[in-house]
Design a protein around this motif. Sequence first.
Motif, PDB file in Angstrom:
ATOM      1  N   VAL A   1       0.777  -1.215  -0.004  1.00  0.00           N
ATOM      2  CA  VAL A   1       0.042  -0.094   0.006  1.00  0.00           C
ATOM      3  C   VAL A   1       0.753   1.089   0.005  1.00  0.00           C
ATOM      4  CG1 VAL A   1      -1.794   1.355   1.183  1.00  0.00           C
ATOM      5  CG2 VAL A   1      -2.028  -1.153   1.286  1.00  0.00           C
ATOM      6  N   ILE A   2       1.654   1.411   1.153  1.00  0.00           N
ATOM      7  CA  ILE A   2       2.456   2.736   1.317  1.00  0.00           C
ATOM      8  C   ILE A   2       3.649   2.940   0.182  1.00  0.00           C
ATOM      9  CG2 ILE A   2       3.660   4.007   2.841  1.00  0.00           C
ATOM     10  CD1 ILE A   2       0.749   3.452   3.924  1.00  0.00           C
ATOM     11  N   LYS A   3       4.126   1.991  -0.185  1.00  0.00           N
ATOM     12  CA  LYS A   3       5.294   2.164  -1.119  1.00  0.00           C
ATOM     13  C   LYS A   3       4.740   2.169  -2.373  1.00  0.00           C
ATOM     14  CE  LYS A   3       9.928   0.245  -2.359  1.00  0.00           C
ATOM     15  NZ  LYS A   3      10.641  -0.981  -2.255  1.00  0.00           N
ATOM     16  N   PRO A   4       3.852   1.590  -3.108  1.00  0.00           N
ATOM     17  CA  PRO A   4       3.091   2.017  -4.121  1.00  0.00           C
ATOM     18  C   PRO A   4       2.457   3.341  -4.351  1.00  0.00           C
ATOM     19  CG  PRO A   4       2.498  -0.398  -3.586  1.00  0.00           C
ATOM     20  CD  PRO A   4       3.216   0.313  -2.421  1.00  0.00           C
ATOM     21  N   ALA A   5       1.807   3.742  -3.434  1.00  0.00           N
ATOM     22  CA  ALA A   5       1.082   4.989  -3.248  1.00  0.00           C
ATOM     23  C   ALA A   5       2.221   6.192  -3.167  1.00  0.00           C
ATOM     24  CB  ALA A   5       0.305   5.216  -1.975  1.00  0.00           C
ATOM     25  N   GLY A   6       3.440   5.898  -2.690  1.00  0.00           N
ATOM     26  CA  GLY A   6       4.502   6.997  -2.397  1.00  0.00           C
ATOM     27  C   GLY A   6       4.632   7.142  -1.137  1.00  0.00           C
ATOM     28  N   PHE A   7       5.837   7.263  -0.465  1.00  0.00           N
ATOM     29  CA  PHE A   7       6.070   7.416   0.895  1.00  0.00           C
ATOM     30  C   PHE A   7       5.891   8.830   1.372  1.00  0.00           C
ATOM     31  CE2 PHE A   7       8.771   3.564   0.389  1.00  0.00           C
ATOM     32  CZ  PHE A   7       8.265   2.951   1.609  1.00  0.00           C
ATOM     33  N   GLU A   8       6.075   9.990   0.402  1.00  0.00           N
ATOM     34  CA  GLU A   8       5.804  11.129   0.584  1.00  0.00           C
ATOM     35  C   GLU A   8       4.393  11.533   0.789  1.00  0.00           C
ATOM     36  OE1 GLU A   8       7.008  15.313  -1.756  1.00  0.00           O
ATOM     37  OE2 GLU A   8       8.539  13.638  -1.703  1.00  0.00           O
ATOM     38  N   ALA A   9       3.417  10.756  -0.146  1.00  0.00           N
ATOM     39  CA  ALA A   9       2.200  11.088   0.006  1.00  0.00           C
ATOM     40  C   ALA A   9       1.339  10.622   1.573  1.00  0.00           C
ATOM     41  CB  ALA A   9       1.429  10.500  -1.445  1.00  0.00           C
ATOM     42  N   ALA A  10       2.325   9.568   2.028  1.00  0.00           N
ATOM     43  CA  ALA A  10       1.584   8.974   3.088  1.00  0.00           C
ATOM     44  C   ALA A  10       2.094   9.220   4.333  1.00  0.00           C
ATOM     45  CB  ALA A  10       1.886   7.539   2.894  1.00  0.00           C
ATOM     46  N   GLN A  11       2.874  10.278   4.438  1.00  0.00           N
ATOM     47  CA  GLN A  11       3.383  10.897   5.851  1.00  0.00           C
ATOM     48  C   GLN A  11       2.338  11.188   6.736  1.00  0.00           C
ATOM     49  OE1 GLN A  11       6.736  10.835   6.506  1.00  0.00           O
ATOM     50  NE2 GLN A  11       6.261   9.598   4.727  1.00  0.00           N
ATOM     51  N   ASP A  12       2.585  10.742   8.119  1.00  0.00           N
ATOM     52  CA  ASP A  12       1.738  11.023   9.308  1.00  0.00           C
ATOM     53  C   ASP A  12       0.393  10.451   9.237  1.00  0.00           C
ATOM     54  OD1 ASP A  12       3.755  12.947  10.457  1.00  0.00           O
ATOM     55  OD2 ASP A  12       3.079  14.365   9.168  1.00  0.00           O
ATOM     56  N   ILE A  13       0.261   9.560   8.342  1.00  0.00           N
ATOM     57  CA  ILE A  13      -1.107   8.710   8.356  1.00  0.00           C
ATOM     58  C   ILE A  13      -1.027   8.036   9.679  1.00  0.00           C
ATOM     59  CG2 ILE A  13      -2.120   6.559   7.345  1.00  0.00           C
ATOM     60  CD1 ILE A  13      -1.623   7.579   4.759  1.00  0.00           C
ATOM     61  N   ILE A  14      -2.320   7.644  10.415  1.00  0.00           N
ATOM     62  CA  ILE A  14      -2.311   7.198  11.697  1.00  0.00           C
ATOM     63  C   ILE A  14      -3.013   5.668  11.260  1.00  0.00           C
ATOM     64  CG2 ILE A  14      -3.245   6.841  13.873  1.00  0.00           C
ATOM     65  CD1 ILE A  14      -2.906   9.935  14.176  1.00  0.00           C
ATOM     66  N   SER A  15      -2.296   4.664  11.869  1.00  0.00           N
ATOM     67  CA  SER A  15      -3.135   3.371  11.789  1.00  0.00           C
ATOM     68  C   SER A  15      -2.974   2.683  13.202  1.00  0.00           C
ATOM     69  CB  SER A  15      -2.487   2.575  10.577  1.00  0.00           C
ATOM     70  OG  SER A  15      -3.233   1.372  10.284  1.00  0.00           O
ATOM     71  N   SER A  16      -2.844   1.366  13.134  1.00  0.00           N
ATOM     72  CA  SER A  16      -2.780   0.389  14.249  1.00  0.00           C
ATOM     73  C   SER A  16      -2.142  -0.857  13.972  1.00  0.00           C
ATOM     74  CB  SER A  16      -3.862   0.206  15.039  1.00  0.00           C
ATOM     75  OG  SER A  16      -5.041  -0.380  14.392  1.00  0.00           O
ATOM     76  N   ALA A  17      -1.359  -1.275  14.957  1.00  0.00           N
ATOM     77  CA  ALA A  17      -0.936  -2.683  14.659  1.00  0.00           C
ATOM     78  C   ALA A  17      -0.557  -3.506  15.875  1.00  0.00           C
ATOM     79  CB  ALA A  17       0.739  -2.383  14.336  1.00  0.00           C
ATOM     80  N   TYR A  18      -0.644  -4.924  15.817  1.00  0.00           N
ATOM     81  CA  TYR A  18      -0.529  -5.789  16.864  1.00  0.00           C
ATOM     82  C   TYR A  18       0.653  -6.706  16.370  1.00  0.00           C
ATOM     83  CZ  TYR A  18      -3.059  -8.779  13.212  1.00  0.00           C
ATOM     84  OH  TYR A  18      -3.517  -9.376  12.389  1.00  0.00           O
ATOM     85  N   PHE A  19       1.191  -6.673  15.326  1.00  0.00           N
ATOM     86  CA  PHE A  19       2.335  -7.417  15.193  1.00  0.00           C
ATOM     87  C   PHE A  19       3.720  -6.329  14.546  1.00  0.00           C
ATOM     88  CE2 PHE A  19      -0.277  -8.311  11.129  1.00  0.00           C
ATOM     89  CZ  PHE A  19       0.857  -7.713  10.192  1.00  0.00           C
ATOM     90  N   LYS A  20       4.756  -6.981  14.747  1.00  0.00           N
ATOM     91  CA  LYS A  20       6.066  -6.445  14.435  1.00  0.00           C
ATOM     92  C   LYS A  20       6.175  -6.079  12.897  1.00  0.00           C
ATOM     93  CE  LYS A  20       8.510  -8.116  18.210  1.00  0.00           C
ATOM     94  NZ  LYS A  20       9.300  -8.827  19.135  1.00  0.00           N
ATOM     95  N   ASP A  21       6.371  -4.845  12.484  1.00  0.00           N
ATOM     96  CA  ASP A  21       6.425  -4.183  10.931  1.00  0.00           C
ATOM     97  C   ASP A  21       7.924  -4.709  10.870  1.00  0.00           C
ATOM     98  OD1 ASP A  21       6.919  -2.983   8.776  1.00  0.00           O
ATOM     99  OD2 ASP A  21       6.256  -1.163   9.339  1.00  0.00           O
ATOM    100  N   PRO A  22       8.020  -5.520   9.718  1.00  0.00           N
ATOM    101  CA  PRO A  22       9.358  -5.967   9.289  1.00  0.00           C
ATOM    102  C   PRO A  22       9.973  -4.770   8.676  1.00  0.00           C
ATOM    103  CG  PRO A  22       7.543  -7.291   8.076  1.00  0.00           C
ATOM    104  CD  PRO A  22       6.984  -6.100   8.842  1.00  0.00           C
ATOM    105  N   THR A  23       9.690  -3.613   8.236  1.00  0.00           N
ATOM    106  CA  THR A  23      10.334  -2.365   7.848  1.00  0.00           C
ATOM    107  C   THR A  23      10.753  -1.369   9.011  1.00  0.00           C
ATOM    108  OG1 THR A  23       8.516  -0.756   7.366  1.00  0.00           O
ATOM    109  CG2 THR A  23       9.073  -2.469   5.656  1.00  0.00           C
ATOM    110  N   ASP A  24      10.303  -1.801  10.206  1.00  0.00           N
ATOM    111  CA  ASP A  24      10.737  -0.949  11.246  1.00  0.00           C
ATOM    112  C   ASP A  24      12.125  -1.203  11.881  1.00  0.00           C
ATOM    113  OD1 ASP A  24      10.887   0.350  13.755  1.00  0.00           O
ATOM    114  OD2 ASP A  24       8.752  -0.012  14.359  1.00  0.00           O
ATOM    115  N   PRO A  25      13.030  -0.291  11.740  1.00  0.00           N
ATOM    116  CA  PRO A  25      14.404  -0.403  12.208  1.00  0.00           C
ATOM    117  C   PRO A  25      14.710  -0.853  13.525  1.00  0.00           C
ATOM    118  CG  PRO A  25      14.246   1.879  11.583  1.00  0.00           C
ATOM    119  CD  PRO A  25      12.936   1.215  11.129  1.00  0.00           C
TER     120      PRO A  25
END
Length: 409
Positions: free
Chosen positions: A273-297
């Motif tokens: 979703v985010i990468k195809p849409a463009g990171f710049e376009a998606a800044q500050d979007i709020i969502s929620s999570a319950y598992f670890k995001d593989p892209t999170d350093p």
Amino acid sequence: MPAMHVRLGAFSAALVLTATLSTTAFAQKKYDTGASDTEIKIGNIMPYSGPASAYGVIGKTEEAYFRKINAEGGINGRKINFVSYDDGYSPPKTVEQARKLVESDEVLLIFNSLGTPPNTAIQKYLNQKKVPQLFVATGATKWNDPQNFPWTMGWQPNYQSETIIYAKYILKNKPDAKIAVLYQNDDYGKDYLKGFKDGLGAKAASMIVIEDSYEVSEPTIDSHIVRLKATGADVFINITTPKFAAQAIKKNAELGWKPLHFLNNVSANIGSVIKPAGFEAAQDIISSAYFKDPTDPQWKNDAAMKAWNEFLDKYYPEANRADGAVMYGFIVSQGMVQVLKACGDNLSRENVMKQAASLRDFEPVGLLPGVKVNTSASDFAPISQLQLQRLKGETWELFGDVISSDAGG
């Protein structure tokens, strides 16, 4: 006197024999259709094609995970035979595939089939047939209804509690918001919408300035975004599946519309979703999570992430590691294995449901710290905790506490 001894000896021998017989009876293996000494046959239905095909990687990840389990000796010596079919996210096709799995392939259970409308279409059939519809890949609230549907169980946090959490956040941080809602016109979209309105309570009528729905058959939702922006709304509740979520983010940026943007968890996916849409376009979007995001350093050296990467290296090397759906498939497969292990040699459908309803503080590799899987005979909602996250740069940043959605945030 000796006669007495003989009688006692005979009596104790009889006791030993009875005990042995009852132990043998107790230890006897019990199988329903789809299970044997050597195999456990599991059915699955996924949208490998069609408008929700971004989720197809879940089925591919599960197939890879069960291959790993088989390579390591299987479950109590039995190999998993995973039979997965495509329904293109079309409920009539789902019905066809479910019948095929139950009546021709003779599976023990159906595991993690995807989507609210598809699962709704087969729920009555599977419950009538008493075939477990286990850990469905949809967060609709209705999967937690053991009284009416004792053979159906959810997995992820339910949609209503997720949007209740967003509503509470808005009431606290932006009480004068003008809210635009876009939702998919089906059970999935309406479930999220209901939770959101419940969360706003009496203020829903005055705060929501537009509710717009789209059909899954529409090629693009651009015209809906134009309509939402025209209302002057400064908060956007985005209840869409991945293809449409990416379109919405892109269109917002094109129009220069910058509301406080909430994206439902089912599309909070960097890879699809985010990468195809463009990171710049998606800044500050709020969502929620319950598992670890593989892209999170922050998880770079985390044991769970290392285990996940090792699994992918060996069994699914072509996987897109930025795709949260791959992590989802990895986690839910562990849930399935845990239940089957707990069944021991009693692989009846009834015992599968009994063990699925007996999970206590189970922590599959990959869940966020503090999130645990719990079920009981009266609670068929395995995961009910979430943490809010905000997109910063090219990854999600978690903020706030892990919230139990049982309490509605």
